[in-house]
Design an enzyme around this catalytic site. Structure first.
Site, PDB file in Angstrom:
ATOM      1  N   ARG A   1      -6.294  10.375  -1.906  1.00  0.00           N
ATOM      2  CA  ARG A   1      -5.192   9.425  -1.716  1.00  0.00           C
ATOM      3  C   ARG A   1      -5.693   7.988  -1.577  1.00  0.00           C
ATOM      4  O   ARG A   1      -5.178   7.195  -0.786  1.00  0.00           O
ATOM      5  CB  ARG A   1      -4.344   9.806  -0.499  1.00  0.00           C
ATOM      6  CG  ARG A   1      -3.722  11.187  -0.589  1.00  0.00           C
ATOM      7  CD  ARG A   1      -2.760  11.318  -1.766  1.00  0.00           C
ATOM      8  NE  ARG A   1      -2.235  12.673  -1.835  1.00  0.00           N
ATOM      9  CZ  ARG A   1      -2.755  13.647  -2.612  1.00  0.00           C
ATOM     10  NH1 ARG A   1      -3.796  13.390  -3.382  1.00  0.00           N
ATOM     11  NH2 ARG A   1      -2.220  14.841  -2.626  1.00  0.00           N
TER      12      ARG A   1
ATOM     13  N   SER B   1       5.529  12.396   1.554  1.00  0.00           N
ATOM     14  CA  SER B   1       4.555  12.733   2.599  1.00  0.00           C
ATOM     15  C   SER B   1       4.217  11.489   3.404  1.00  0.00           C
ATOM     16  O   SER B   1       3.862  10.454   2.848  1.00  0.00           O
ATOM     17  CB  SER B   1       3.282  13.314   1.975  1.00  0.00           C
ATOM     18  OG  SER B   1       3.543  14.561   1.370  1.00  0.00           O
TER      19      SER B   1
ATOM     20  N   GLU C   1       0.235   7.611   4.980  1.00  0.00           N
ATOM     21  CA  GLU C   1       0.182   7.656   3.518  1.00  0.00           C
ATOM     22  C   GLU C   1       1.247   6.724   2.948  1.00  0.00           C
ATOM     23  O   GLU C   1       1.053   6.108   1.904  1.00  0.00           O
ATOM     24  CB  GLU C   1       0.395   9.089   3.020  1.00  0.00           C
ATOM     25  CG  GLU C   1       0.242   9.259   1.524  1.00  0.00           C
ATOM     26  CD  GLU C   1       0.217  10.715   1.089  1.00  0.00           C
ATOM     27  OE1 GLU C   1       0.846  11.034   0.062  1.00  0.00           O
ATOM     28  OE2 GLU C   1      -0.435  11.537   1.770  1.00  0.00           O
TER      29      GLU C   1
END
Length: 302
Positions: free
Chosen positions: A164, A213, A283
């Site tokens: 990520r 998320s 995130e």
């Protein structure tokens, strides 16, 4: 410049959370040359941010200073085959459309994009992934424009991809990328895409106002399990709630503010730190200024 310029644009209206303040100026360039011209003309002291489909973004109530760049589909959404197993994709193309195009071309390796509700620009920036696949596995090269309006082309290795994350300079605006897939049977690809859809519909609150998320998975652990173990499933702050269906999703139940959502997120982080010793990382990308008297401290200032 040939693109569209809008003053005092309410960015919250184009995010999935549907909350937040306005940006001073929104610019939607006509094409890559137009974007480069705009950036070269823009004074260096004016802040610039990029926003895509708004699925992974939280805009704070105090608004965003400077300019937000949003690439429109018309100039940046093309998907074309450029080799036996390669496709070139504009940064504004939705991830789901890339998966569909790859199916049409008989290219495997892109089914994971079918379950990601964002655009390719964001996928390139955060190495978006799901269901065992991620962007770094498919990227061949990335085309981008920097803050001075200069064009750059980066190989996969230049992007510094990790979970990520990419380490490419933050001032880059990605405009397109070349991806490589593998020749595959269309029926097999359709089966993979159906599995992605089933997982999303049964395990994620996709019909709620959510940003996707919320926290990155710590090494060797699942963020949702840590949140659940901390007793935060269903926890609410104002109109914001930790999803009952999936603990790594925060949702706007209808009347949440950006303050509610960020305060909820930091409350979750503080509780997880207290119960497990793990510091969850956001995130979701948060942009802009806090409204007066409504700042939110990381981990509630702990």
């Amino acid at each position: 410049m040939r693109g569209a310029i809008t003053g005092d644009f309410a960015l919250g209206e184009v995010t999935w959370f549907r909350v937040g303040g306005a940006v001073e100026t929104l610019f939607q360039p006509a094409d890559e040359d137009d974007l480069a011209t705009f950036l070269r003309a823009l004074p260096e002291d004016v802040p610039v941010m990029t926003i895509g489909l708004g699925s992974n973004s939280l805009i704070r109530e105090g608004g965003v200073p400077g300019v937000a760049i949003r690439l429109p589909m018309r100039g940046f959404g093309a998907i074309e085959r450029v080799g036996e197993t390669r496709i070139r994709v504009g940064a504004a193309a939705p991830d789901k459309q890339v998966a569909k195009a790859a199916l049409d071309f008989g290219l495997g390796g892109f089914a994971f994009y079918f379950g990601i509700p964002g655009g390719i620009g964001g996928a390139l920036r955060m190495n978006a992934g799901a269901n065992g696949g991620d962007t770094s596995q498919r990227v061949v090269e990335v085309r981008a424009i920097d803050r001075r309006g200069e064009v750059h082309v980066f190989a996969n290795a230049d992007m510094g991809y990790a979970y990520r994350h990419c380490s490419a300079p933050g001032d880059l605006i990605f405009t397109s990328a070349v991806f490589e897939g593998v020749a595959a049977d269309k029926a097999e690809i359709e089966t993979q895409m159906a599995a992605v859809t089933e997982h999303r519909e049964t395990a994620q609150p996709i019909r709620s106002k959510t940003g996707g998320s919320t926290f990155k998975n710590p090494p060797g652990q699942s963020a949702w399990k840590l949140v659940d173990a901390a007793g935060m499933r269903g926890f609410r702050v104002g109109g914001a709630q930790v999803s009952e269906m999936h603990c790594n999703f925060l949702i706007n139940t209808g009347d949440a503010t950006a303050y509610d959502i960020e305060l909820l997120g930091e409350t979750v982080r503080a509780r997880v730190l207290e119960t497990s010793g793990v510091q969850l990382e956001w995130e979701i990308k948060r942009f802009g200024r806090f409204a007066a008297g409504r700042a939110v401290e990381p981990f509630l200032g702990a």
